[in-house]
Design a protein around this motif. Structure first.
Motif, PDB file in Angstrom:
ATOM      1  N   GLY A 124       4.573   2.591   5.148  1.00  0.00           N
ATOM      2  CA  GLY A 124       4.857   4.013   5.146  1.00  0.00           C
ATOM      3  C   GLY A 124       3.622   4.837   5.396  1.00  0.00           C
ATOM      4  O   GLY A 124       2.511   4.310   5.533  1.00  0.00           O
ATOM      5  N   GLN A 125       3.852   6.128   5.466  1.00  0.00           N
ATOM      6  CA  GLN A 125       2.775   7.088   5.647  1.00  0.00           C
ATOM      7  C   GLN A 125       3.002   8.247   4.699  1.00  0.00           C
ATOM      8  O   GLN A 125       4.132   8.702   4.522  1.00  0.00           O
ATOM      9  CB  GLN A 125       2.735   7.611   7.081  1.00  0.00           C
TER      10      GLN A 125
ATOM     11  N   ASN B  78      -1.043  11.405   7.438  1.00  0.00           N
ATOM     12  CA  ASN B  78      -0.393  10.144   7.784  1.00  0.00           C
ATOM     13  C   ASN B  78      -1.180   8.944   7.258  1.00  0.00           C
ATOM     14  O   ASN B  78      -1.430   7.981   7.972  1.00  0.00           O
ATOM     15  CB  ASN B  78      -0.151  10.051   9.290  1.00  0.00           C
ATOM     16  N   THR B  79      -1.589   9.015   5.995  1.00  0.00           N
ATOM     17  CA  THR B  79      -2.296   7.924   5.336  1.00  0.00           C
ATOM     18  C   THR B  79      -1.326   6.791   5.049  1.00  0.00           C
ATOM     19  O   THR B  79      -0.244   7.011   4.504  1.00  0.00           O
ATOM     20  CB  THR B  79      -2.939   8.420   4.025  1.00  0.00           C
ATOM     21  N   ARG B  80      -1.714   5.583   5.399  1.00  0.00           N
ATOM     22  CA  ARG B  80      -0.839   4.417   5.230  1.00  0.00           C
ATOM     23  C   ARG B  80      -0.732   4.011   3.757  1.00  0.00           C
ATOM     24  O   ARG B  80      -1.693   4.100   3.010  1.00  0.00           O
ATOM     25  CB  ARG B  80      -1.380   3.233   6.017  1.00  0.00           C
ATOM     26  N   TYR B  81       0.448   3.548   3.426  1.00  0.00           N
ATOM     27  CA  TYR B  81       0.676   2.895   2.148  1.00  0.00           C
ATOM     28  C   TYR B  81       1.749   1.846   2.334  1.00  0.00           C
ATOM     29  O   TYR B  81       2.532   1.911   3.267  1.00  0.00           O
ATOM     30  CB  TYR B  81       1.027   3.897   1.041  1.00  0.00           C
ATOM     31  N   GLY B  82       1.725   0.846   1.473  1.00  0.00           N
ATOM     32  CA  GLY B  82       2.705  -0.219   1.570  1.00  0.00           C
ATOM     33  C   GLY B  82       2.652  -1.117   0.355  1.00  0.00           C
ATOM     34  O   GLY B  82       1.887  -0.899  -0.584  1.00  0.00           O
ATOM     35  N   PHE B  83       3.465  -2.141   0.384  1.00  0.00           N
ATOM     36  CA  PHE B  83       3.551  -3.083  -0.734  1.00  0.00           C
ATOM     37  C   PHE B  83       2.186  -3.673  -1.069  1.00  0.00           C
ATOM     38  O   PHE B  83       1.784  -3.737  -2.224  1.00  0.00           O
ATOM     39  CB  PHE B  83       4.551  -4.198  -0.387  1.00  0.00           C
TER      40      PHE B  83
ATOM     41  N   SER C  59      -0.864  -2.574  -0.332  1.00  0.00           N
ATOM     42  CA  SER C  59      -1.876  -1.631  -0.819  1.00  0.00           C
ATOM     43  C   SER C  59      -1.541  -1.171  -2.231  1.00  0.00           C
ATOM     44  O   SER C  59      -2.404  -0.683  -2.954  1.00  0.00           O
ATOM     45  CB  SER C  59      -2.022  -0.424   0.111  1.00  0.00           C
ATOM     46  N   ARG C  60      -0.307  -1.377  -2.644  1.00  0.00           N
ATOM     47  CA  ARG C  60       0.093  -1.023  -4.009  1.00  0.00           C
ATOM     48  C   ARG C  60      -0.049  -2.207  -4.960  1.00  0.00           C
ATOM     49  O   ARG C  60      -0.555  -2.071  -6.061  1.00  0.00           O
ATOM     50  CB  ARG C  60       1.538  -0.525  -4.021  1.00  0.00           C
TER      51      ARG C  60
ATOM     52  N   GLY D 266      -5.498   0.960   1.932  1.00  0.00           N
ATOM     53  CA  GLY D 266      -4.444   1.964   2.016  1.00  0.00           C
ATOM     54  C   GLY D 266      -4.304   2.597   0.656  1.00  0.00           C
ATOM     55  O   GLY D 266      -4.963   2.190  -0.303  1.00  0.00           O
ATOM     56  N   THR D 267      -3.481   3.571   0.543  1.00  0.00           N
ATOM     57  CA  THR D 267      -3.327   4.229  -0.743  1.00  0.00           C
ATOM     58  C   THR D 267      -2.053   3.751  -1.429  1.00  0.00           C
ATOM     59  O   THR D 267      -1.352   2.875  -0.921  1.00  0.00           O
ATOM     60  CB  THR D 267      -3.355   5.762  -0.597  1.00  0.00           C
ATOM     61  N   ASN D 268      -1.764   4.317  -2.582  1.00  0.00           N
ATOM     62  CA  ASN D 268      -0.568   3.977  -3.336  1.00  0.00           C
ATOM     63  C   ASN D 268      -0.266   5.108  -4.304  1.00  0.00           C
ATOM     64  O   ASN D 268      -1.137   5.947  -4.571  1.00  0.00           O
ATOM     65  CB  ASN D 268      -0.757   2.632  -4.056  1.00  0.00           C
TER      66      ASN D 268
END
Length: 143
Positions: free
Chosen positions: A20-21, A32-37, A39-40, A46-48
């Motif tokens: 996601g973004q 539009n910073t990336r995040y995903g499983f 990065s979490r 990526g961020t979370n």
């Protein structure tokens, strides 16, 4: 009417392989910073959500502390706060604890007065109030 702020989230795919973004259009802090499983729950860049909650809490608390110190006649020279948000996996992902750690340079204040003002800021900043279901601790140090 109060002030309203917003952020947006876009997600594509399933939980583990999707991505996601996140965006904060007004500030441009995240565009539009990336995040995903990973990065979490892993160590992929990526961020979370927990990191963003930590940033919001650190910022809110630090502003509240500055205001309360100034009201008490001790405007700070510098305040540095780190917020740590713990995500427990027991029984499903849950934010289980938040630790605020602040270091302050404040002329003419004693440790007891500083601690009392810092505790008040922790209890009363809007983000602390919103997160009140989570145990929040505070380490406050004069430097």
């Amino acid at each position: 009417m109060g002030i309203s702020r917003h952020a947006t989230a876009h997600w594509e795919g399933d939980l583990k392989t999707g991505q996601g973004q996140l965006s904060t259009p007004q500030s441009g802090l995240m565009d539009n910073t990336r995040y995903g499983f990973n990065s979490r729950f892993g160590d992929v860049k990526g961020t979370n959500p927990e990191e963003l909650i930590a940033a919001a809490h650190a910022g809110c608390f630090t502003m509240a502390l500055s205001a309360k110190l100034t009201e008490a006649g001790h405007p700070p020279e510098a305040l540095d706060t780190r917020a740590e948000v713990d995500l427990s996996m027991e029984g499903g992902p849950t934010i289980s604890a938040i630790r605020l750690k602040t270091k302050a340079k404040i002329p003419g204040i004693d440790a007891a007065k500083f601690r009392a003002v810092a505790d008040d800021a922790k209890q009363n900043c809007p983000v602390s109030k919103a997160l009140s279901a989570v145990p929040i601790t505070l380490e406050a140090e004069l430097v």
